[in-house]
Design an enzyme around this catalytic site. Structure first.
Site, PDB file in Angstrom:
ATOM      1  NE  ARG A   1      -1.973   2.179   3.198  1.00 21.04           N
ATOM      2  CZ  ARG A   1      -1.921   2.270   4.521  1.00 21.04           C
ATOM      3  NH1 ARG A   1      -2.537   1.380   5.278  1.00 21.04           N
ATOM      4  NH2 ARG A   1      -1.232   3.235   5.100  1.00 21.04           N
TER       5      ARG A   1
ATOM      6  CE1 TYR B   1       0.663   3.944   8.113  1.00 25.32           C
ATOM      7  CE2 TYR B   1      -0.625   5.765   9.015  1.00 25.32           C
ATOM      8  CZ  TYR B   1      -0.390   4.837   8.011  1.00 25.32           C
ATOM      9  OH  TYR B   1      -1.191   4.818   6.901  1.00 25.32           O
TER      10      TYR B   1
ATOM     11  CG  HIS C   1      -6.384   3.423   6.102  1.00 27.85           C
ATOM     12  ND1 HIS C   1      -6.553   2.093   5.777  1.00 27.85           N
ATOM     13  CD2 HIS C   1      -7.505   3.792   6.773  1.00 27.85           C
ATOM     14  CE1 HIS C   1      -7.711   1.675   6.238  1.00 27.85           C
ATOM     15  NE2 HIS C   1      -8.317   2.683   6.844  1.00 27.85           N
TER      16      HIS C   1
END
Length: 383
Positions: free
Chosen positions: A283, A296, A287
């Protein structure tokens, strides 16, 4: 949708050249490609060179997959622009995962079932969900809520893993009706830790359901890296606990992804039961468009993944093999852009929804509670 071109009578996943594990398996970006417990199927390398020529799909299929990936990527890129200009709701981008979504969904026919997660817009578009309706869906417009009656695709699932047991039920219903149709359901690596995932695999295996389970290992479950949520380095091996085949494939190689999915679909059609396919991808995007992944993950986490870009990989292969020219590629771009702009014009012309429409697509037959709620809304509107 084209029918699968490969057929396998064996329940054992095909043997293929393994992708070597990276030198630093602790790095988040590289860890998804580490495979200490098995093989990962790959047909073309990141630079487009062929690794298994005998397993390549027909040229017509390769060109179709390229067009579908370009189309899926264009939607993803335009959705970002629409969101930033206030013309799209919060959208989960999938850029960089086109091979995983297109290569799997393209193995189905319109008679099969598709159960997508919220990140699988590329798969739904490949399966046939109209562009204008898809735009309306991500605008939270009622004009996008009801799936087309002639298309067996479920609305994008927001709850994690609930679509897996639902797909088993649909697959068993098809078998009971005497068809050869299959059900395909998607999940992320994080979803494979949910109870629904394990219950569905056990359910499907015990009843030999004609199901294909797609596990997209994209490295992250929101902000949790795969290495933190499980010590397993090969998620496809979770299939072994339920007596069904598990296959691990390079999820950035659309030709390999299509090939193994087509074989799994054919096995299901032939009454040989379900298959779990782990597509190893990444990814690279946030998100959602409202997410800030820099909070993060680090640059080291994502290092090297641009070089594994699935669209550029297939493009390099097709150009090198002489199946695609720069002129033909430019024409594909023009065609895809024109198609999207026309769909956007249609979506923009949809009338503004009324408050009562929020209840229109909850149940096929409204419950007494919904009837009362609708009457109340209409009364308040008229007041």
């Amino acid at each position: 949708m084209s029918k699968p071109t490969a057929k396998s009578k064996s329940k054992t996943p095909p043997k293929s050249a393994a992708v070597p594990a990276p030198s630093d398996p602790t790095a988040a970006g590289a860890a998804a490609y580490a495979d200490a417990q098995g093989e990962m199927i790959q047909l073309i390398a990141p630079d487009g060179t062929v690794t298994q020529p005998e397993r390549l799909p027909d040229v017509s299929i390769r060109l179709r997959l390229y067009h579908l990936m370009r189309r899926a990527r264009h939607f993803d890129e335009r959705a970002w622009v629409l969101y930033r200009t206030g013309r799209m709701g919060v959208f989960p981008p999938y850029g960089g995962m086109e091979a995983s979504q297109v290569g799997t969904a393209a193995a189905l026919t319109p008679d099969d079932w598709l159960f997508p997660t919220y990140r699988d817009t590329g798969a739904a578009l490949t399966y046939g969900l109209p562009l204008a309706q898809t735009i309306a869906y991500w605008r939270t417009s009622p004009h996008g809520w009801a799936m087309p009656e002639n298309l067996k695709v479920l609305p994008f699932y927001i709850p994690i893993a609930t679509q897996y047991p639902h797909a088993v039920g649909a697959a068993l219903a098809e078998r009971r009706r005497g068809t050869r149709n299959v059900a395909m359901a998607y999940i992320g690596d994080g979803g494979s830790s949910e109870g629904d995932f394990h219950e569905a695999l056990n359910f499907a295996g015990a009843l030999n359901a004609p199901c294909v389970f797609i596990l997209q290992n994209n490295g992250w479950a929101i902000s949790v890296p795969t290495r933190s949520q499980t010590r397993a380095t090969n998620l496809s091996r979770r299939a072994e606990g339920y007596g069904i085949p598990g296959v691990r494939v390079d999820g950035n190689d659309v030709l390999a992804t299509y090939r193994v999915t087509a074989e799994a679909v054919q096995r299901a059609r032939d009454g040989e039961g379900p298959t779990l396919i782990e597509t190893v991808t990444y990814r690279v995007k946030p998100h959602t468009v409202a997410d800030d992944p820099s909070r993060y993950r680090t640059a080291e986490d994502t290092a090297g993944w641009d070089a594994r870009d699935p669209v550029l990989r297939l493009r390099a292969h097709l150009l090198a093999e002489g199946h695609l020219t720069e002129e033909a590629d430019a024409e594909i771009t023009r065609e895809i852009e024109a198609e999207f702009e026309e769909a956007l014009r249609v979506a923009d012309a949809y009338p503004e929804p009324t408050p009562a429409e929020i209840l229109d697509h909850v149940f096929a037959e409204p419950t007494p509670q919904l009837v009362r709620q609708r009457a109340q809304i209409l009364a308040e509107e008229g007041a």
